[in-house]
Design a protein around this motif. Sequence first.
Motif, mmCIF file in Angstrom:
data_model
loop_
_atom_site.group_PDB
_atom_site.id
_atom_site.type_symbol
_atom_site.label_atom_id
_atom_site.label_comp_id
_atom_site.label_asym_id
_atom_site.label_seq_id
_atom_site.Cartn_x
_atom_site.Cartn_y
_atom_site.Cartn_z
ATOM 1 N N ARG A 47 0.831 -1.212 0.000
ATOM 2 C CA ARG A 47 0.000 0.000 0.000
ATOM 3 C C ARG A 47 0.863 1.259 0.000
ATOM 4 N NH1 ARG A 47 -4.831 0.765 4.325
ATOM 5 N NH2 ARG A 47 -5.399 -1.206 3.324
ATOM 6 N N HIS A 48 0.450 2.220 -0.858
ATOM 7 C CA HIS A 48 1.182 3.478 -0.978
ATOM 8 C C HIS A 48 0.585 4.602 -0.129
ATOM 9 C CE1 HIS A 48 3.500 1.845 -4.302
ATOM 10 N NE2 HIS A 48 2.390 1.507 -4.920
ATOM 11 N N THR A 49 -0.695 4.519 0.178
ATOM 12 C CA THR A 49 -1.379 5.651 0.826
ATOM 13 C C THR A 49 -2.147 5.190 2.050
ATOM 14 O OG1 THR A 49 -3.365 5.377 -0.557
ATOM 15 C CG2 THR A 49 -1.628 6.805 -1.400
ATOM 16 N N ASN A 50 -2.418 6.132 2.935
ATOM 17 C CA ASN A 50 -3.189 5.841 4.140
ATOM 18 C C ASN A 50 -4.681 6.021 3.846
ATOM 19 O OD1 ASN A 50 -0.960 5.312 5.850
ATOM 20 N ND2 ASN A 50 -0.586 7.519 6.047
ATOM 21 N N GLY A 51 -5.230 5.073 3.151
ATOM 22 C CA GLY A 51 -6.643 5.134 2.817
ATOM 23 C C GLY A 51 -7.313 3.811 3.086
ATOM 24 N N ASN A 52 -8.570 3.712 2.707
ATOM 25 C CA ASN A 52 -9.307 2.462 2.873
ATOM 26 C C ASN A 52 -10.295 2.293 1.728
ATOM 27 O OD1 ASN A 52 -10.798 4.684 4.596
ATOM 28 N ND2 ASN A 52 -12.363 3.164 4.063
#
Length: 280
Positions: A139-144
Amino acid sequence: MIRIDKYESLTAFKQDVISFLEQDEAANNLLLGVLQSLSEQDLTPLLMAAVRNNDNIALVLFQTHPKQIILSKPAALSSQDIHDLGGKLAQTIQTIPGFIGEKKITIELAMYIAQAKGTPSRILMEQTIYKLEKVNHTRHTNGNLRQVVDSDHPLIKEWVYQFCLETKQPLSLEEASNKATFLINKGNLVAWEVSGELVSMAYATRPTRHNITITYVYTPSNHRKKGYASDCVAAFTQMLLDRGFQTASLYADQSNPTSNYVYKQIGYEEITDSIVIQFQ
């Protein structure tokens, strides 16, 4: 000996061709997925045909869309076979608006039919079909990942409009709105959410025995090159595999190197080139 068998019964057509198509579910994801979604209660398809070479199915033709006939992945056909088939198609099928299918056979058939009917053809899109068996992604980003719901419709409507514009399938705003409603109601539309904001979307469609196809992958221009599409597609693909599908497939426009790179990094592998050709 090449012959073309046309069908009037959807049930008989399915019985004869599905086992052939399932030999490569990912490559045949479009034809197989559309075919399996239909029942005898639906409108009769515009064309259902099996091309047989010495009594063995070598190619399947299927049309539900007025602008194109879907070609399956072919079995081994020589150049002479394809030449004979092109001539027979020109004689057998009165209206041939265009084809979508594996690049080599589609180009050759289009050439013979254009000559036979005196109708020029043009290439609308060249794509690569990808298949994935295992996600390979960090994962590259802090998302969901979350399902898209009715309250997201105003944003999704705009995204659907832009997606169709960029993929050379333009819709009116009203059509985009209706399409967004359809995708949301199906329950297979997801989005990547970062800090409460939706930044990318993807949709799953055409489930077959072992495969499912991802489409409507879209990230608005102000959110591109940040890893959102990669995270969205990777997480969604893993979710679909966890549901029991053995493979996932998707189409990527060959003129978009970014999306092709993203899919390869996730674990998607090229399996065939596809082309869309229309007769003018």
